[in-house]
Design a protein around this motif. Structure first.
Motif, short mmCIF file in Angstrom:
data_model
loop_
_atom_site.label_atom_id
_atom_site.label_comp_id
_atom_site.label_asym_id
_atom_site.label_seq_id
_atom_site.Cartn_x
_atom_site.Cartn_y
_atom_site.Cartn_z
N ASP A 196 4.83 -4.04 -22.97
CA ASP A 196 6.06 -4.60 -23.96
C ASP A 196 7.35 -4.27 -23.08
N GLY A 197 7.32 -5.04 -22.00
CA GLY A 197 8.51 -5.07 -21.05
C GLY A 197 8.84 -3.88 -20.37
N GLU A 198 8.25 -2.86 -20.61
CA GLU A 198 8.77 -1.46 -19.82
C GLU A 198 7.83 -1.63 -18.50
N LEU A 199 8.60 -1.33 -17.32
CA LEU A 199 7.86 -1.22 -16.18
C LEU A 199 7.05 0.23 -16.27
N ILE A 200 5.76 0.19 -16.13
CA ILE A 200 4.79 1.38 -16.43
C ILE A 200 4.60 1.94 -14.98
N SER A 201 4.31 1.10 -14.11
CA SER A 201 3.85 1.61 -12.76
C SER A 201 4.43 0.64 -11.67
N GLU A 202 4.55 1.13 -10.48
CA GLU A 202 4.90 0.24 -9.53
C GLU A 202 4.24 1.02 -8.17
N THR A 203 3.74 0.27 -7.20
CA THR A 203 2.79 0.58 -6.11
C THR A 203 2.91 -0.56 -5.00
N GLU A 204 2.55 0.00 -3.78
CA GLU A 204 1.94 -1.00 -2.77
C GLU A 204 0.86 -0.74 -2.26
N ASP A 205 -0.11 -1.78 -2.11
CA ASP A 205 -1.24 -1.43 -1.77
C ASP A 205 -1.60 -1.59 -0.23
N ILE A 206 -1.52 -0.38 0.33
CA ILE A 206 -1.45 -0.26 1.82
C ILE A 206 -2.87 0.08 2.21
N LEU A 207 -3.40 -0.76 2.98
CA LEU A 207 -4.86 -0.53 3.63
C LEU A 207 -4.74 0.52 4.45
N VAL A 208 -6.03 1.11 4.53
CA VAL A 208 -6.39 2.24 5.56
C VAL A 208 -6.01 1.62 6.87
N GLN A 209 -5.15 2.44 7.61
CA GLN A 209 -5.00 1.99 9.04
C GLN A 209 -6.01 2.40 10.09
N GLY A 210 -6.29 1.36 10.72
CA GLY A 210 -7.41 1.53 11.90
C GLY A 210 -6.63 1.78 13.10
N ARG A 211 -5.57 2.36 13.13
CA ARG A 211 -4.63 2.79 14.36
C ARG A 211 -3.73 3.95 13.73
N GLU A 212 -3.25 4.57 14.87
CA GLU A 212 -2.19 5.59 14.63
C GLU A 212 -0.93 4.94 14.13
N VAL A 213 -0.45 5.72 13.31
CA VAL A 213 1.02 5.30 12.85
C VAL A 213 2.06 6.36 13.04
N SER A 214 3.11 5.97 13.60
CA SER A 214 4.20 6.76 14.12
C SER A 214 5.26 6.49 12.67
N ALA A 215 5.74 7.81 12.00
CA ALA A 215 6.70 7.48 11.00
C ALA A 215 7.91 8.33 11.12
N GLY A 216 9.02 8.02 10.94
CA GLY A 216 10.13 9.13 10.73
C GLY A 216 9.91 9.59 9.44
N ILE A 217 10.17 10.91 9.04
CA ILE A 217 10.29 11.38 7.73
C ILE A 217 11.37 12.12 7.71
N VAL A 218 12.30 11.62 6.44
CA VAL A 218 13.44 12.20 6.19
C VAL A 218 13.48 13.18 5.06
#
Length: 162
Positions: free
Chosen positions: A78-100
């Motif tokens: 009914d025009g209201e945003l209910i959910s928003e997400t991103e389908d990120i696949l399982v990574q087959g490699r290490e991932v380096s991330a900066g966390i704030v």
């Protein structure tokens, strides 16, 4: 699209479908008619990408909208945003991330990282091997509420900040 519940326990909208084991699913009025969820099924394994409380009433017509842009998914009722997400696949490699750690004082924080990694995707515990898969704990300290973290491939990690 417009939808109206006449009976039954839940409603499904399948999208991004390759086959029964590889598809995305929007479930409205799920689990005892108490939520709206977006699921990803990859190689027969299911994971919930996002979930929000929502009840579907019998006989009420709803205007449903599903937006997919690349891997970004948004659902509207009914025009209201209910959910928003991103389908990120399982990574087959290490991932380096900066966390704030936003809204935290600029100070050193103690962080516990609970993770499961280093196993084949089909591995599981059993009565014969109850400790095949078990979480490991790492402790670290941040620098000014920020830190770099290396997420292992095929892993899940939960961070507890103190």
């Amino acid at each position: 699209m417009k939808a109206k519940k006449h009976s039954g326990s839940k409603g499904f909208i399948f999208f991004g479908r390759k086959d029964d084991g590889n598809q995305l699913l929007w479930e409205a009025g799920g689990w005892k008619n108490q939520d709206s969820m977006i699921h990803a099924h990859v190689n027969g394994r299911n994971s919930v990408l996002t979930q929000r409380l929502f009840t579907v009433e019998i006989g009420v017509e709803y205007e449903l909208a599903l937006e997919v842009e690349g891997r970004r998914i948004r659902v509207f009722i009914d025009g209201e945003l209910i959910s928003e997400t991103e389908d990120i696949l399982v990574q087959g490699r290490e991932v380096s991330a900066g966390i704030v750690f936003a809204d935290m004082e600029k100070r050193q924080l103690e962080v516990e990282a609970f993770g499961v990694s280093g196993y084949a995707l089909h591995d599981e515990n059993s009565f014969e091997t109850p400790d095949r898969i078990k979480p490991e704990t790492k402790r670290m300290h941040t620098k000014d509420s920020e830190n770099d973290y290396l997420f292992p491939k095929h892993s899940i990690t939960v961070l507890r900040v103190k």
